[in-house]
Design a protein around this motif. Structure first.
Motif, mmCIF file in Angstrom:
data_model
loop_
_atom_site.group_PDB
_atom_site.id
_atom_site.type_symbol
_atom_site.label_atom_id
_atom_site.label_comp_id
_atom_site.label_asym_id
_atom_site.label_seq_id
_atom_site.Cartn_x
_atom_site.Cartn_y
_atom_site.Cartn_z
ATOM 1 N N HIS A 32 0.768 -1.264 0.037
ATOM 2 C CA HIS A 32 0.113 0.062 0.016
ATOM 3 C C HIS A 32 1.028 1.327 0.148
ATOM 4 O O HIS A 32 2.022 1.217 0.194
ATOM 5 C CB HIS A 32 -0.935 -0.057 1.317
ATOM 6 N N GLU A 33 0.089 2.289 -0.375
ATOM 7 C CA GLU A 33 0.954 3.762 -0.455
ATOM 8 C C GLU A 33 0.670 4.489 0.866
ATOM 9 O O GLU A 33 -0.457 4.258 1.696
ATOM 10 C CB GLU A 33 0.333 4.421 -1.572
ATOM 11 N N SER A 34 1.612 5.177 1.350
ATOM 12 C CA SER A 34 1.269 6.188 2.603
ATOM 13 C C SER A 34 2.006 7.589 2.481
ATOM 14 O O SER A 34 2.913 7.698 1.642
ATOM 15 C CB SER A 34 2.018 5.260 3.823
ATOM 16 N N GLU A 35 1.214 8.248 3.234
ATOM 17 C CA GLU A 35 1.797 9.837 3.289
ATOM 18 C C GLU A 35 1.794 10.332 4.575
ATOM 19 O O GLU A 35 0.990 9.804 5.358
ATOM 20 C CB GLU A 35 0.925 10.661 2.290
ATOM 21 N N ILE A 36 2.906 11.028 5.140
ATOM 22 C CA ILE A 36 3.051 11.662 6.429
ATOM 23 C C ILE A 36 2.235 12.643 6.629
ATOM 24 O O ILE A 36 2.487 13.701 5.651
ATOM 25 C CB ILE A 36 4.412 11.816 6.947
#
Length: 367
Positions: A32-36
């Motif tokens: 999956h993709e993540s962003e802070i």
């Protein structure tokens, strides 16, 4: 799926930056993709940090003159450190372009498939507050999925007021995982189910950390000290051991004031160089959880001299790996540091725990 991660990424601390980096990488491992979410409290931002630190320092906050002296001396130091670490995080992390200062700003301007809070001490005292509701994802709307990964209170016990609020603060969470066994027990007492998982830095392998470690350094054959808490016994132990073993003592610190302490000061190295300094040390002496983690990952000879109030996370980790013997209690005894670390057994345990924790993270995201 795209995961919005809320964590303590903007603190001028190597563990905070590297655990945020590891969280993103671990989520990528699950496919999956993540962003802070670039959330920074105003009382922890730039020039405000010195006032926040003063608020928590009883000795310097005791009278007006001391407060003035503290602000004059410390504001340039904290401001410079904050700005340097912001350069590090921008290079290492995938952050939102916008900086958010309140829960309302996050709620009105973000859209993710789910929100994940953790790890590090997100559920303990933050800034001038006993706790921050934002780190309990209070901005998430009804129906939005919320999980925690390796969240921590930072201590074995919490205040009675926070204990009473926890059931309400955590009610919107679909799944909860915590970093310390003591946190799992605390939540269980309140009837809240949780998983006990590894700190995200332990979800990456030695090979993966080697990929970013900066080995372009001039130090070789040294004892490394990384100290977060004022402890003269720790300083004396490190100095005496370096003299005893006949090796140079190297000290990592974000404060130039440690120039006057024992050891050669390596002032505010990059996170990549921080990793390399641990990786290439002959011995590591620390009171830091994450310095302990990277000593384990790079299979160094190390010992912990536990801090007074926040040693629970170190104890929890070493007990899990059957390495409680790395904790120093006799400051005249160097045998613990000289003795070989049982990495054969510890690596087996860690490998299994890593698989379990990654499985739990994937399950929390997908189900």
């Amino acid at each position: 799926m795209k995961v919005g991660v809320l964590t303590r990424h903007a603190v001028a601390n190597y563990g905070s930056v590297l655990q945020a980096y590891a969280t993103q990488k671990a989520i990528e491992k699950t496919g999956h993709e993540s962003e802070i979410i670039n959330y920074i409290r105003k009382d922890e931002f730039d020039i405000n940090i010195s006032k926040t630190m003063l608020f928590r320092n009883k000795a310097w906050n005791s009278n007006l003159l001391r407060r003035i002296v503290y602000i004059i001396l410390q504001t340039p130091v904290y401001t410079s450190t904050f700005r340097t670490f912001r350069k590090y995080t921008k290079r290492l992390l995938k952050e939102t372009r916008r900086v958010y200062f309140t829960s309302e700003e996050i709620q009105n301007n973000t859209n993710y498939d789910l929100y994940c809070v953790g790890s590090d001490q997100v559920w303990g005292q933050i800034g001038c507050s006993e706790y921050d509701p934002c780190y309990f994802l209070d901005f998430a709307r009804d129906g939005e999925k919320c999980i925690s990964y390796a969240s921590s209170f930072g201590k074995d016990s919490i205040s009675e007021s926070l204990r009473k609020e926890l059931p309400k603060l955590l009610i919107k969470f679909d799944n909860i995982s915590v970093r310390e066994s003591s946190a799992k027990e605390l939540l269980a007492e309140l009837g809240i189910c949780s998983h006990h998982v590894l700190d995200p830095t332990l979800l990456l392998t030695k090979k993966e950390w080697n990929e970013i470690a900066d080995d372009n350094q001039k130090y070789h054959g040294y004892v490394l000290i990384y100290q977060l808490h004022d402890n003269k016994l720790l300083e004396k132990y490190a100095k005496d051991f370096a003299n005893y073993i006949g090796k140079r003592l190297i000290r990592i610190s974000n404060s130039f004031l440690y120039y006057f302490k024992s050891g050669k000061l390596c002032y505010m190295p990059s996170p990549e160089r921080f990793l390399s300094l641990i990786k290439n040390a002959d011995y590591v002496i620390t009171d830091s959880f994450h310095a302990t983690v990277f000593s384990l990952i790079f299979e160094r000879k190390f010992v912990d001299i536990l801090p007074t109030n926040t040693g629970t996370r170190i104890i929890s980790l070493l007990k899990m790996l059957k390495l409680e013997d790395r904790i120093v209690t006799d400051y005249d005894d160097f045998s613990k540091l000289e003795n070989e670390v049982n990495y054969i057994n510890a690596k087996k345990i860690l490998s299994e725990e890593r698989r379990n924790s990654l499985f739990i993270l994937k399950e929390m995201i997908e189900h």
